[in-house]
Motif scaffolding. Sequence first.
Motif, short mmCIF file in Angstrom:
data_model
loop_
_atom_site.label_atom_id
_atom_site.label_comp_id
_atom_site.label_asym_id
_atom_site.label_seq_id
_atom_site.Cartn_x
_atom_site.Cartn_y
_atom_site.Cartn_z
N THR A 1 133.82 194.94 39.10
CA THR A 1 133.50 196.25 38.54
C THR A 1 132.67 196.07 37.28
O THR A 1 132.84 195.12 36.53
N ARG A 2 131.75 197.03 37.07
CA ARG A 2 130.93 197.07 35.86
C ARG A 2 130.82 198.54 35.44
O ARG A 2 130.43 199.39 36.23
N ASP A 3 131.21 198.78 34.20
CA ASP A 3 131.19 200.16 33.67
C ASP A 3 132.00 201.11 34.54
O ASP A 3 131.63 202.27 34.77
N GLY A 4 133.11 200.59 35.08
CA GLY A 4 134.01 201.43 35.88
C GLY A 4 133.58 201.63 37.32
O GLY A 4 134.27 202.31 38.08
N VAL A 5 132.45 201.04 37.71
CA VAL A 5 131.95 201.19 39.08
C VAL A 5 132.18 199.90 39.86
O VAL A 5 131.78 198.82 39.42
N GLU A 6 132.85 200.02 41.04
CA GLU A 6 133.12 198.83 41.85
C GLU A 6 131.86 198.41 42.61
O GLU A 6 131.16 199.24 43.18
N ARG A 7 131.59 197.11 42.59
CA ARG A 7 130.39 196.56 43.23
C ARG A 7 130.77 195.37 44.12
O ARG A 7 131.83 194.78 43.95
N THR A 8 129.83 195.02 45.00
CA THR A 8 130.03 193.88 45.90
C THR A 8 128.84 192.93 45.79
O THR A 8 127.69 193.38 45.73
N ALA A 9 129.12 191.63 45.75
CA ALA A 9 128.05 190.63 45.72
C ALA A 9 128.37 189.52 46.72
O ALA A 9 129.49 189.02 46.77
N ASN A 10 127.38 189.17 47.53
CA ASN A 10 127.51 188.03 48.44
C ASN A 10 126.86 186.83 47.75
O ASN A 10 125.64 186.81 47.54
N VAL A 11 127.70 185.84 47.44
CA VAL A 11 127.25 184.73 46.59
C VAL A 11 127.33 183.41 47.34
O VAL A 11 128.42 182.98 47.74
N PRO A 12 126.18 182.72 47.54
CA PRO A 12 126.23 181.37 48.12
C PRO A 12 126.62 180.36 47.05
O PRO A 12 125.86 180.12 46.10
N LEU A 13 127.81 179.81 47.15
CA LEU A 13 128.31 178.87 46.15
C LEU A 13 127.61 177.52 46.23
O LEU A 13 127.11 177.13 47.30
N LYS A 14 127.59 176.81 45.13
CA LYS A 14 127.04 175.45 45.12
C LYS A 14 127.93 174.52 45.94
O LYS A 14 129.15 174.74 46.03
N ALA A 15 127.34 173.51 46.49
CA ALA A 15 128.11 172.55 47.28
C ALA A 15 128.72 171.46 46.41
O ALA A 15 129.65 170.76 46.83
N SER A 16 128.20 171.33 45.18
CA SER A 16 128.68 170.27 44.30
C SER A 16 128.88 170.83 42.88
O SER A 16 128.19 171.76 42.45
#
Length: 388
Positions: free
Chosen positions: A197-212
């Motif tokens: 959430t940012r400023d009270g608004v719920e958000r979604t992020a698809n994040v490719p994580l690092k392998a190392s």
Amino acid sequence: MLVVGILVGLFILVLLVVVHELGHGIVARRNGVVVEEFGIGFPPKAWGKKVKQSVLGKNVLFTLNWLPLGGFVRLQGEHDSATHKGDYGAASYWVKTKILLAGVAMNWLIAAVLLTGLAFVGIPKIITNQFSVPGDTQIIRKPLTAVTVQSGSPAEKAGLKPNDLMLRLNGLALETPERLQQLTAENRGKTVEIIYTRDGVERTANVPLKASNSDGKGYLGVGPGQREDIKATWSAPIVGVGTTAQFTWVTLKGTGEIAWNTLKGFVKSLAFWNQSAQQSGNKELDTVSKNVAGPVGILGVIFPQAQQAGFKQLVFLSAIISLSLAVMNALPIPALDGGRWWTMTIFKLLKKPLTKEREEAIQATGFFVLMGLVILVTWADVGKFFQK
């Protein structure tokens, strides 16, 4: 919001200093010392009125001044060597002590009152083993916060920013920083869904994580933090006073460490014949500058951030600054209350007269040293301000 934060901060700082000076004035008046002027801000004078009868005595000049950086109280015969009736200098050693330390007491009491009020709704926990009363303590954990977001990290590329509240990763709740580290390690090299959430608004992020995690900055690139509040009921006044006392010691200890590290870093930085020592000294001075804030840093960075974080954080910051004013004014720093008390006490123990000229020379030297430090800190503050 920045302008609002600066104005709110300026109002609070002036209010805390005015109450400090009011403490001097009230104690002076109650002990027979004449109060001549009580000013809000520093000259030049914008407005003034002499009041026949007030809490500070008769015919006191109340003024508003153009430099909104605090306030002052002017007593009759302020030099220690003054001898006329109603002069500060003509008062006994004990009365002078009470007058000088009244401002310290007022700021300390303000901090205790503010922290007592916060104890009912939750005082932010900022140190290990923070004071509480067993049996009447509730620990409230706030949502996990992205305190820092590494530049170029998967989190930054996905749009996460500092102060975002991180709720879930692949549908699993993020209760603690350790849980975030565990889940990102288990899913390294994969794309995960993060709900925040940012400023009270719920958000979604698809994040490719690092392998190392060879750089030690994590697979996500977020420095997580979690705020905890200590909440009390019947013991709130005890918690407020106890926390103020505990923070007083922490502030004194921290001030001593900063002074020592500054001195040590300065000496090392002058060792031009030893490049390694110079580098070490410059590094220590840089660390000190990052941990100290002056007027620009407080008004331009700290207060706007606290104001945006909410009313409770603003009250907490006000309590900490009031306590800091109390501690600094109790220290033997010439030109401040503690410095004046120590000067008076040393001359009394030595049984030497503290003449007007000698007192002015001591306080003026201390004032110029103090202003030099303020300028240095302000210079560092400007750098922090433009980094925001």
